[in-house]
Design a protein around this motif. Sequence first.
Motif, PDB file in Angstrom:
ATOM      1  N   ARG A 213       0.980  -1.050  -0.120  1.00 20.74           N
ATOM      2  CA  ARG A 213      -0.067   0.062  -0.030  1.00 20.74           C
ATOM      3  C   ARG A 213       0.932   1.174  -0.079  1.00 20.74           C
ATOM      4  NH1 ARG A 213      -4.838   0.450  -1.080  1.00 20.74           N
ATOM      5  NH2 ARG A 213      -5.487   1.753   0.938  1.00 20.74           N
ATOM      6  N   TRP A 214       1.094   1.773  -1.279  1.00 21.92           N
ATOM      7  CA  TRP A 214       1.948   2.841  -1.364  1.00 21.92           C
ATOM      8  C   TRP A 214       1.834   4.301  -0.265  1.00 21.92           C
ATOM      9  CZ3 TRP A 214       6.305   1.670  -3.039  1.00 21.92           C
ATOM     10  CH2 TRP A 214       6.654   0.421  -4.099  1.00 21.92           C
ATOM     11  N   ASN A 215       0.432   4.485   0.038  1.00 24.25           N
ATOM     12  CA  ASN A 215       0.335   5.614   0.706  1.00 24.25           C
ATOM     13  C   ASN A 215       0.872   5.160   2.196  1.00 24.25           C
ATOM     14  OD1 ASN A 215      -1.774   3.800   1.182  1.00 24.25           O
ATOM     15  ND2 ASN A 215      -3.478   4.966   0.691  1.00 24.25           N
ATOM     16  N   LEU A 216       0.724   3.825   2.530  1.00 21.00           N
ATOM     17  CA  LEU A 216       1.317   3.643   3.950  1.00 21.00           C
ATOM     18  C   LEU A 216       2.806   3.639   3.855  1.00 21.00           C
ATOM     19  CD1 LEU A 216      -1.118   0.631   5.275  1.00 21.00           C
ATOM     20  CD2 LEU A 216      -1.093   3.150   6.012  1.00 21.00           C
ATOM     21  N   CYS A 217       3.176   3.301   2.968  1.00 20.52           N
ATOM     22  CA  CYS A 217       4.605   2.998   2.633  1.00 20.52           C
ATOM     23  C   CYS A 217       5.404   4.290   2.713  1.00 20.52           C
ATOM     24  CB  CYS A 217       5.102   2.499   1.385  1.00 20.52           C
ATOM     25  SG  CYS A 217       6.778   2.213   1.044  1.00 20.52           S
ATOM     26  N   LEU A 218       4.707   5.351   1.984  1.00 17.09           N
ATOM     27  CA  LEU A 218       5.161   7.039   1.958  1.00 17.09           C
ATOM     28  C   LEU A 218       5.048   7.403   3.654  1.00 17.09           C
ATOM     29  CD1 LEU A 218       3.857   8.248  -1.010  1.00 17.09           C
ATOM     30  CD2 LEU A 218       6.384   7.585  -0.647  1.00 17.09           C
ATOM     31  N   CYS A 219       3.923   6.816   4.350  1.00 19.20           N
ATOM     32  CA  CYS A 219       3.849   7.389   5.785  1.00 19.20           C
ATOM     33  C   CYS A 219       4.874   6.805   6.521  1.00 19.20           C
ATOM     34  CB  CYS A 219       2.364   6.895   6.293  1.00 19.20           C
ATOM     35  SG  CYS A 219       1.060   8.130   5.536  1.00 19.20           S
ATOM     36  N   LEU A 220       5.195   5.449   6.296  1.00 17.83           N
ATOM     37  CA  LEU A 220       6.244   4.718   7.036  1.00 17.83           C
ATOM     38  C   LEU A 220       7.605   5.487   6.586  1.00 17.83           C
ATOM     39  CD1 LEU A 220       7.143   2.479   9.018  1.00 17.83           C
ATOM     40  CD2 LEU A 220       7.349   0.999   6.756  1.00 17.83           C
ATOM     41  N   LEU A 221       7.842   5.805   5.414  1.00 15.73           N
ATOM     42  CA  LEU A 221       9.189   6.504   5.119  1.00 15.73           C
ATOM     43  C   LEU A 221       9.257   7.848   5.712  1.00 15.73           C
ATOM     44  CD1 LEU A 221      11.735   6.564   3.644  1.00 15.73           C
ATOM     45  CD2 LEU A 221      10.333   7.583   1.512  1.00 15.73           C
ATOM     46  N   LEU A 222       8.190   8.617   5.841  1.00 15.44           N
ATOM     47  CA  LEU A 222       7.928   9.911   6.628  1.00 15.44           C
ATOM     48  C   LEU A 222       8.423   9.471   8.080  1.00 15.44           C
ATOM     49  CD1 LEU A 222       7.594  12.763   6.658  1.00 15.44           C
ATOM     50  CD2 LEU A 222       4.957  12.376   6.934  1.00 15.44           C
ATOM     51  N   SER A 223       7.708   8.657   8.833  1.00 13.29           N
ATOM     52  CA  SER A 223       8.026   8.648  10.312  1.00 13.29           C
ATOM     53  C   SER A 223       9.432   8.240  10.324  1.00 13.29           C
ATOM     54  CB  SER A 223       6.964   7.317  10.602  1.00 13.29           C
ATOM     55  OG  SER A 223       7.253   5.988  10.118  1.00 13.29           O
ATOM     56  N   TRP A 224      10.155   7.181   9.603  1.00 19.25           N
ATOM     57  CA  TRP A 224      11.409   6.914   9.786  1.00 19.25           C
ATOM     58  C   TRP A 224      12.313   8.207   9.667  1.00 19.25           C
ATOM     59  CZ3 TRP A 224      13.443   3.437  12.777  1.00 19.25           C
ATOM     60  CH2 TRP A 224      12.948   2.078  12.611  1.00 19.25           C
ATOM     61  N   THR A 225      12.073   8.983   8.489  1.00 21.76           N
ATOM     62  CA  THR A 225      12.797  10.177   8.262  1.00 21.76           C
ATOM     63  C   THR A 225      12.593  11.192   9.586  1.00 21.76           C
ATOM     64  OG1 THR A 225      12.205  10.147   6.021  1.00 21.76           O
ATOM     65  CG2 THR A 225      12.898  12.192   6.840  1.00 21.76           C
ATOM     66  N   ILE A 226      11.430  11.467  10.219  1.00 23.20           N
ATOM     67  CA  ILE A 226      11.208  12.253  11.372  1.00 23.20           C
ATOM     68  C   ILE A 226      12.206  11.636  12.622  1.00 23.20           C
ATOM     69  CG2 ILE A 226       9.834  12.996  13.142  1.00 23.20           C
ATOM     70  CD1 ILE A 226       7.247  12.897  11.067  1.00 23.20           C
ATOM     71  N   VAL A 227      12.195  10.303  12.695  1.00 18.00           N
ATOM     72  CA  VAL A 227      12.891   9.695  13.664  1.00 18.00           C
ATOM     73  C   VAL A 227      14.245  10.037  13.619  1.00 18.00           C
ATOM     74  CG1 VAL A 227      13.590   7.542  14.972  1.00 18.00           C
ATOM     75  CG2 VAL A 227      11.147   8.014  14.408  1.00 18.00           C
ATOM     76  N   TYR A 228      14.708   9.825  12.452  1.00 22.34           N
ATOM     77  CA  TYR A 228      16.162  10.007  12.144  1.00 22.34           C
ATOM     78  C   TYR A 228      16.772  11.439  12.241  1.00 22.34           C
ATOM     79  CZ  TYR A 228      20.579  10.642   9.512  1.00 22.34           C
ATOM     80  OH  TYR A 228      22.014  10.935   9.313  1.00 22.34           O
ATOM     81  N   LEU A 229      16.026  12.304  12.002  1.00 19.72           N
ATOM     82  CA  LEU A 229      16.108  13.876  12.014  1.00 19.72           C
ATOM     83  C   LEU A 229      16.390  14.110  13.435  1.00 19.72           C
ATOM     84  CD1 LEU A 229      14.228  15.448   9.071  1.00 19.72           C
ATOM     85  CD2 LEU A 229      16.787  15.018   9.110  1.00 19.72           C
TER      86      LEU A 229
END
Length: 636
Positions: A213-229
């Motif tokens: 589910r690409w919309n969920l995949c993008l949300c997961l990518l965003l959440s990992w980006t936030i955590v990393y930053l």
Amino acid sequence: LLFPMPWSLTQPVTPDLLVSPSSQDGDLGSECPEDRGNWTGRLDFLLSCIGYCVGLGNVWRFPYRAYTNGGGAFLVPYFIMLAICGIPIFFMELSLGQFSSLGPLAVWKISPLFKGVGMGTILIVSLVAIYYNMIIAYVLFYLFASLTSDLPWQHCGNWWNTDLCLDHHVIKAGNNTLPVNISNTVSPSEEYWSRYVLHIQGSSGIGDPGRIRWNLCLCLLLSWTIVYLCILKGVKSSGKVVYFTATFPYLILVMLLIRGVTLEGAWKGIQFYLTPQFDHLLSSKVWIEAALQIFYSLGVGFGGLLTFASYNTFHQNIYRDTFIVTLGNAITSILAGFAIFSVLGYMSQELGVPVNQVAKAGPGLAFVVYPQAMTMLPLSPFWSFLFFFMLLTLGLDSQFAFMETIVTAVTDEFPYYLRPKKASFSAVICIALFLMGLILTTEGGMYWLVLLDDYSAGFGLMVVVITTCLVVTRVYGMKRFCRDIHMMLGFKPGPYFRACWMVLSPATMMALLVYNIVKYQPSEYGNYRFPTWAEVLGILMGVLSCLMIPMGMVVAVLQEEGTLWERVQQASRPAMDWGPSLEENRTGVYVASLAGSQSPKPLMVHMRKYGGITSYENTAIEVDREMEEEDDEESM
């Protein structure tokens, strides 16, 4: 104490009194290893611990556990288990981390034979971090979906709805005219969650994940980006972010609470939540549930507390912080129950059904029931946005702790290679966990999330905590551990802590472990029953973290010399460099045991640095005197 300590065999190096005093001034960070990083303010640590402990479970698990286990009466076993199990283990973890300034792997210099406990901890935390960030991705999805004038799960008639869909407006109209049979209907919010967000109809089970589910995949990518930053610079950056993520949820919780209690029928839900049923206290299940809630809510055993404390100054008052965090966590859970059940009471009145028919726990509460309740309020998108923003901030600071635990544990093992490249290493870890979490973004991803949730931090985590308790109190020795705390805080733990560490806490954890094994139930999601191979996979996840302990023992024994028993004895003793990380904090048996150490009496360093003797130096003198008296007694 099972084995004698080796330090008495070590001859101290002749002191070099010409060593120049530390050029640092006495600011907050002066007592911490610079290359490792440290908190930049005293509130950083406290807020990080509060953010770590106060998480999603406070909102979606505690209220449900309370009402199903005796309502208000549940608070009796809850606070008893907090005193027996929660506070003592919490304080033990903070003490180990602060005393050694080491992460959950390197801290096992205390007894290298049991380093596998740290390896098991890292495995557990890694598995939890994978699925926990997926939950944050779901929250982000709903957060963005709330940025509209009409919530998409408010009405039926969308392409994802079925003929069984029935919204509450129709139910209210039906109550005024003809009775409506709602037993075989589904709410719009439930179909939005299962058929649109998850698209679970595209999967036949855990063995058939379906498409991503690409919309969920993008949300997961965003959440990992936030955590990393947020963890980019370690505790220096995450320690500042928690000033917002640890405090803002309380503002939203108060707003939701005030809005909830002013709704019609709110008292009905609160009464359902808190009405005490004291007959439940005779059931062992209620006490076990209370202990489980304490165990998972405080996050003991995951290494996060130990990691955070390892960035403290040596004399930080963690005794006070322990009570602030643990009691604050308990009060937050109770407040969250009022906020949740006041809205559920209003919802049950609107639907004309009992409260127990709308009350759920876990994702069902966060992504189905509460969003449905939001649609019944004026300005529903606003309240929905607030609710999911609260869940986002609650989840993020717990995720910060998981990631900081993994990164700190590995960099402490390879400091020369990884500490200079900590930001790059953190990026590698985030990318790896993101890729492993991609299966959770598929149409059958929820089945995998349930499997991870049920098994990754189950009996394996309890084995880790029990082993830690037993090693610290029996292998390392209660007397020595209390003396370490005395050196660090200026006083020894009282009889309450010693009794809990020696007997009550391990016994309670053992009871939890036995109960979990005896009452084992296969995983399920709704009406779906997991196949045998999935159950075996889940059990192996839990067993693998336990197997790390004997594997670590084998490695430690092989690294020693002599007979098998001599190897076991040597591997059980603390490493030569175990103790405070800075030389000026090393007194008694810890003197001159650091590589390159020149001063046999760190007190000299303190006197040169501060120009006099402080209360902590007095403590150091007392500890030295106690050790000398004990040595004299042993020699006689």
